[in-house]
Design a protein around this motif. Structure first.
Motif, mmCIF file in Angstrom:
data_model
loop_
_atom_site.group_PDB
_atom_site.id
_atom_site.type_symbol
_atom_site.label_atom_id
_atom_site.label_comp_id
_atom_site.label_asym_id
_atom_site.label_seq_id
_atom_site.Cartn_x
_atom_site.Cartn_y
_atom_site.Cartn_z
ATOM 1 N N MET A 97 6.282 -1.300 -1.162
ATOM 2 C CA MET A 97 6.796 -1.377 -2.554
ATOM 3 C C MET A 97 7.634 -0.621 -2.548
ATOM 4 O O MET A 97 8.753 -0.438 -3.542
ATOM 5 C CB MET A 97 5.348 -1.091 -3.264
ATOM 6 C CG MET A 97 4.466 -2.117 -3.220
ATOM 7 S SD MET A 97 2.633 -1.766 -4.113
ATOM 8 C CE MET A 97 3.334 -1.483 -5.839
ATOM 9 N N SER A 124 0.530 -4.798 -5.745
ATOM 10 C CA SER A 124 1.649 -4.933 -6.549
ATOM 11 C C SER A 124 1.576 -5.750 -7.796
ATOM 12 O O SER A 124 2.655 -5.461 -8.778
ATOM 13 C CB SER A 124 2.716 -5.536 -5.662
ATOM 14 O OG SER A 124 2.407 -6.977 -5.311
ATOM 15 N N TRP A 126 2.562 -8.855 -7.799
ATOM 16 C CA TRP A 126 3.905 -9.876 -7.552
ATOM 17 C C TRP A 126 3.089 -11.109 -7.252
ATOM 18 O O TRP A 126 2.223 -11.493 -6.677
ATOM 19 C CB TRP A 126 4.484 -9.444 -6.708
ATOM 20 C CG TRP A 126 5.174 -8.020 -6.525
ATOM 21 C CD1 TRP A 126 5.677 -7.420 -7.569
ATOM 22 C CD2 TRP A 126 5.772 -7.269 -5.406
ATOM 23 N NE1 TRP A 126 6.263 -6.348 -7.486
ATOM 24 C CE2 TRP A 126 6.262 -6.241 -6.003
ATOM 25 C CE3 TRP A 126 5.640 -7.456 -4.052
ATOM 26 C CZ2 TRP A 126 6.916 -5.025 -5.113
ATOM 27 C CZ3 TRP A 126 6.309 -6.466 -3.232
ATOM 28 C CH2 TRP A 126 6.804 -5.186 -3.953
#
Length: 375
Positions: A97, A124, A126
């Motif tokens: 990250m 994250s 994501w």
């Protein structure tokens, strides 16, 4: 600009594998794409225990020969075994990250090939694609390692918005409870059909050649030894690819007359394939190898040389008269029979074969769905 973080099971090096072919193709097709390619973590403690020089972390580095300013690699480091450091995966996730942030990446798509990176997906947030290229639950591993792999994969299959597999068998195994997309492997057919010079380190005389990682999970060492001995003065068994055999196994093959040449850059391997008299696949047949879609199937077909293979996935299902399936003593006999009967390249190198451009388009469609899903 679209940002993509790829957590791979292999380093970005001169021996190109599926991830590199796909990533390079995606970068060529989309000038707005930027990629951070995360290599497997360095493990200096394990290196020292294994008698190797310790490897270390590698910060963000550009790969200018592929996509200047748009392709970067990094390698985190695992300082201690997980049994001694329960925050290992958290530290690895944070390192990735930070690397992404250093490139100005804030909300990338995440493409995970290494299921050990599930913690990065969870931490994250994501949007995540899980790309399954091997069934590690079927590999010959310690039970503790298998349990960890199973737990990681279960979490990923539940979390990932998209799942891609490379073989019909993986589609059957992993798609029982959720949709998965099948994107097999391929080859750069035009490159493999352009004549290349004979590599200087190929032995003289007829050649039976294997291309790929020389690993006990895949290679039948006993069968290779028997084949090399059976060829005798009539030819040489040559293995081209990373050598991950134990020292005694490599010695056995050398004593039998086989030559282990080690890895070669992606462009150089073409010459080895074209100048072989017969291409071989002396693989073990296991639940693990049955999950694979061997890239070598497409590479072998592109150069049109005769092939002798054990009955492994991909080769045993191919509708190709140039492929002979054999096992046990019949394998060495088939190789021996094919060597003197072989013609020269480019004879046979005109059949249909899947090209990476088709696979890149399929993966681009999956990534587009993943991008749309977060809007």
């Amino acid at each position: 600009m679209t940002d993509l973080v790829v957590v791979s099971l292999e380093a970005w090096d001169d021996v190109w594998r599926r991830n590199q072919h796909l990533v390079a193709g995606l970068l060529r097709a989309d000038p707005t794409l930027r990629v951070l390619f995360v290599e497997p973590p360095a493990d200096p403690t394990h290196d020292v225990r294994s008698g190797r020089a310790p490897s270390l972390a590698r910060g963000v580095r550009e790969v200018p020969d592929v996509a200047p300013g748009r392709l970067f690699t990094m390698r985190p480091v695992k300082w201690l075994p997980r049994r001694l450091d329960q925050k290992t995966d958290e530290r690895l996730a944070r390192a990735v990250m930070r690397a992404a942030e250093s490139l100005g990446t804030r909300h990338p798509l995440l493409w995970i090939n290494d299921p050990g990176a599930v913690g990065l997906a969870e931490r994250s947030g994501w949007p995540t694609l899980y790309d399954i290229t091997d069934d590690w639950l079927a590999a010959d591993r310690a039970e503790s390692e298998r349990r960890r792999a199973a737990a990681n994969e279960s979490r990923l299959l539940a979390l990932a918005r998209e799942v891609v597999v490379c073989s019909p068998e993986l589609q059957r195994r992993k798609g029982a409870d959720r949709p998965v997309a099948l994107i097999p492997n391929a080859v750069d057919a035009d490159a493999y059909r352009r004549a290349a010079p004979r590599p200087a380190d190929l032995p003289g005389g007829p050649i039976a050649l294997y291309l790929g990682t020389v690993h006990p999970d895949r290679i039948d060492v006993d069968l290779c030894e028997e084949t090399a001995r059976a060829l005798g003065d009539a030819g040489t068994l040559v293995l081209v690819g990373p050598n991950l055999l134990a020292g005694d196994q490599a010695t056995r093959l050398g004593n039998a007359g086989a030559r282990l040449l080690g890895p070669r850059p992606r462009d150089a391997v073409i010459g080895y394939l074209q100048h072989a008299d017969v291409l071989v696949v002396p693989h073990v047949v296991t639940e693990f190898t049955d999950s694979l879609d061997p890239i070598k199937l497409y590479e072998y077909q592109a150069v049109g040389r005769p092939v002798v293979s054990t009955p492994v996935a991909g080769f045993r299902d191919a509708d190709d008269p140039r492929i002979t399936i054999a096992s046990g003593e019949a394998f060495a006999a088939a190789v021996g029979a094919a060597v003197p009967a072989a013609s020269s390249f480019p004879d046979g190198a005109d059949g249909p074969v899947a090209d990476w451009s088709d696979r890149v388009a399929a993966m681009a469609a999956v990534l587009h769905r993943l991008d749309v899903s977060r809007r």
